[in-house]
Motif scaffolding. Structure first.
Motif, PDB file in Angstrom:
ATOM      1  N   LEU A 152       0.829  -1.207   0.000  1.00 33.63           N
ATOM      2  CA  LEU A 152       0.000   0.000   0.000  1.00 33.63           C
ATOM      3  C   LEU A 152       0.865   1.260   0.000  1.00 33.63           C
ATOM      4  O   LEU A 152       0.580   2.221  -0.716  1.00 33.63           O
ATOM      5  N   GLY A 153       1.923   1.266   0.802  1.00 33.89           N
ATOM      6  CA  GLY A 153       2.798   2.434   0.835  1.00 33.89           C
ATOM      7  C   GLY A 153       3.486   2.681  -0.495  1.00 33.89           C
ATOM      8  O   GLY A 153       3.607   3.825  -0.942  1.00 33.89           O
ATOM      9  N   SER A 154       3.917   1.614  -1.151  1.00 34.77           N
ATOM     10  CA  SER A 154       4.575   1.756  -2.450  1.00 34.77           C
ATOM     11  C   SER A 154       3.616   2.294  -3.503  1.00 34.77           C
ATOM     12  O   SER A 154       4.002   3.110  -4.350  1.00 34.77           O
ATOM     13  N   CYS A 155       2.353   1.866  -3.459  1.00 28.70           N
ATOM     14  CA  CYS A 155       1.349   2.388  -4.396  1.00 28.70           C
ATOM     15  C   CYS A 155       1.197   3.899  -4.221  1.00 28.70           C
ATOM     16  O   CYS A 155       1.077   4.645  -5.201  1.00 28.70           O
ATOM     17  N   GLY A 156       1.208   4.365  -2.970  1.00 29.43           N
ATOM     18  CA  GLY A 156       1.082   5.792  -2.714  1.00 29.43           C
ATOM     19  C   GLY A 156       2.258   6.585  -3.242  1.00 29.43           C
ATOM     20  O   GLY A 156       2.086   7.648  -3.852  1.00 29.43           O
ATOM     21  N   LEU A 157       3.469   6.088  -3.032  1.00 27.28           N
ATOM     22  CA  LEU A 157       4.654   6.797  -3.516  1.00 27.28           C
ATOM     23  C   LEU A 157       4.680   6.860  -5.041  1.00 27.28           C
ATOM     24  O   LEU A 157       5.047   7.883  -5.626  1.00 27.28           O
ATOM     25  N   LEU A 158       4.296   5.769  -5.689  1.00 26.93           N
ATOM     26  CA  LEU A 158       4.266   5.763  -7.156  1.00 26.93           C
ATOM     27  C   LEU A 158       3.179   6.684  -7.695  1.00 26.93           C
ATOM     28  O   LEU A 158       3.379   7.382  -8.705  1.00 26.93           O
ATOM     29  N   PHE A 159       2.022   6.719  -7.023  1.00 26.66           N
ATOM     30  CA  PHE A 159       0.917   7.560  -7.488  1.00 26.66           C
ATOM     31  C   PHE A 159       1.210   9.039  -7.285  1.00 26.66           C
ATOM     32  O   PHE A 159       0.621   9.893  -7.960  1.00 26.66           O
ATOM     33  N   ALA A 160       2.112   9.378  -6.371  1.00 26.40           N
ATOM     34  CA  ALA A 160       2.428  10.776  -6.119  1.00 26.40           C
ATOM     35  C   ALA A 160       3.004  11.460  -7.350  1.00 26.40           C
ATOM     36  O   ALA A 160       2.825  12.674  -7.531  1.00 26.40           O
ATOM     37  N   ILE A 161       3.662  10.711  -8.208  1.00 28.16           N
ATOM     38  CA  ILE A 161       4.292  11.305  -9.397  1.00 28.16           C
ATOM     39  C   ILE A 161       3.236  11.810 -10.383  1.00 28.16           C
ATOM     40  O   ILE A 161       3.230  12.992 -10.747  1.00 28.16           O
ATOM     41  N   PRO A 162       2.318  10.958 -10.874  1.00 31.93           N
ATOM     42  CA  PRO A 162       1.291  11.486 -11.786  1.00 31.93           C
ATOM     43  C   PRO A 162       0.357  12.485 -11.113  1.00 31.93           C
ATOM     44  O   PRO A 162      -0.143  13.405 -11.772  1.00 31.93           O
ATOM     45  N   LEU A 163       0.120  12.323  -9.810  1.00 30.56           N
ATOM     46  CA  LEU A 163      -0.742  13.284  -9.109  1.00 30.56           C
ATOM     47  C   LEU A 163      -0.118  14.662  -9.114  1.00 30.56           C
ATOM     48  O   LEU A 163      -0.801  15.662  -9.378  1.00 30.56           O
ATOM     49  N   TRP A 164       1.174  14.750  -8.832  1.00 33.83           N
ATOM     50  CA  TRP A 164       1.846  16.054  -8.830  1.00 33.83           C
ATOM     51  C   TRP A 164       1.857  16.663 -10.227  1.00 33.83           C
ATOM     52  O   TRP A 164       1.607  17.862 -10.390  1.00 33.83           O
ATOM     53  N   ARG A 165       2.118  15.869 -11.241  1.00 31.19           N
ATOM     54  CA  ARG A 165       2.152  16.396 -12.606  1.00 31.19           C
ATOM     55  C   ARG A 165       0.787  16.926 -13.022  1.00 31.19           C
ATOM     56  O   ARG A 165       0.680  17.969 -13.680  1.00 31.19           O
ATOM     57  N   PHE A 166      -0.271  16.229 -12.620  1.00 32.36           N
ATOM     58  CA  PHE A 166      -1.616  16.695 -12.962  1.00 32.36           C
ATOM     59  C   PHE A 166      -1.968  17.968 -12.206  1.00 32.36           C
ATOM     60  O   PHE A 166      -2.451  18.943 -12.803  1.00 32.36           O
TER      61      PHE A 166
END
Length: 229
Positions: free
Chosen positions: A176-190
Motif C-alpha cells: 500500500l505504501g509503495s502504491c502511494g509513492l508511485l501515485f504521487a508522481i502522476p498526481l503532482w504532474r496533474f
C-alpha cells in the motif's frame, strides 16, 4: 473556469481532479485501515495486549483530530497541490515504515506520524474541489469523491487480510505504501498543470457575489431606462 467539452464532460479537468483525489483518498483510508485486520498477527509478532491493540487504533484518531485544525490553517496559507502531494508522500512513507517496524513501540510511532501526515490531505483537497466546481456540479463532485472512503476501508481490510494469509503481514504495509509513492508522481504532474483558479491563485476564480452584482446592475439599468421621458 476551463471550458467543458460538451461531448465528454467527464474528461474535463474539474472531473479529472475528482478522479485523482478519489484514488488518493482510497489509499488514505486503506493505509489507516490495514492495521485493524492485522491485529491477530501483531499480537503474535509483538506480544500486544488487548489494551495496546486498542491504543494502536485510538492513537491515530486522537492525533488526526488534534492536527486537523492546524492542517486547515496551513491549507489557507500554503499551496494546496503541494500539501496534497506532500501528505500522500509522507503517509505512504510511514505506511512502509510500519511494515519495517522492529517492535511494537516503533509501530505505534509510525501510527502517530501517519495520523499527522494524513490529516493534511482533506482540507487542501476540499478547497481544490470547491474551486474547480461551481454550484451546478459541486454537490455531485463531493458525492462522487465521498465514495472513496468506503472503497478505501473495504480495500484496506480485505487486501491486508488476504496478503497476510498468503505472504506476510508486513507485505500489506509495503504494498500500500509503495502504491502511494508511485501515485504521487502522476498526481503532482496533474495538479501542477491545473488552471490557477483551481488553487485559488487567480482573480478569475468565480465569486459568489458576482451574480448578485450582475442582477443589481441590470435592475439599475432598467430603472434608469424607465425614468427617461
Amino acid at each position: 473556469m476551463s471550458p467543458v467539452n460538451p461531448r465528454k464532460p467527464w474528461l474535463a479537468p474539474e472531473w479529472t481532479l475528482i478522479a485523482f483525489l478519489w484514488f488518493a483518498y482510497v489509499l488514505n483510508h486503506a493505509d489507516r485501515q490495514v492495521v485493524y485486520t492485522l491485529f491477530p498477527a501483531l499480537q503474535k509478532a509483538f506480544g500486544y495486549s488487548d489494551t495496546v491493540l486498542g491504543l494502536t487504533g485510538a492513537l491515530f484518531l486522537w492525533i488526526y483530530g488534534v492536527f486537523s485544525p492546524i492542517a486547515g490553517i496551513l491549507g489557507d496559507r500554503w499551496s494546496r497541490p503541494k500539501i496534497v502531494v506532500g501528505s500522500l508522500v509522507l503517509w505512504s512513507t510511514f505506511t512502509i515504515l510500519s511494515g519495517l517496524a522492529p517492535n511494537g513501540t516503533a509501530l505505534l510511532a509510525c501510527r502517530a506520524f501517519l495520523g499527522i501526515s494524513e490529516s493534511f490531505f482533506m482540507p487542501a483537497a476540499f478547497v481544490l474541489m470547491a474551486n474547480a466546481h461551481g454550484p451546478g456540479t459541486r454537490s455531485r463532485a463531493v458525492a462522487v469523491f465521498g465514495t472513496s472512503q468506503m472503497v478505501g476501508v473495504a480495500l484496506g481490510g480485505s487486501l491486508s487480510g488476504l496478503i497476510a494469509q498468503r505472504l506476510n503481514w508486513r507485505v500489506s504495509f509495503w504494498l500500500l505504501g509503495s502504491c502511494g509513492l508511485l501515485f504521487a508522481i502522476p498526481l503532482w504532474r496533474f495538479l501542477h498543470s491545473l488552471p490557477p483558479h483551481f488553487n485559488g491563485n487567480s482573480m478569475e476564480q468565480p465569486s459568489p457575489a458576482r451574480p448578485i452584482r450582475v442582477w443589481q446592475s441590470r435592475v439599475s439599468k432598467r430603472a434608469a431606462a424607465a425614468t427617461i421621458p
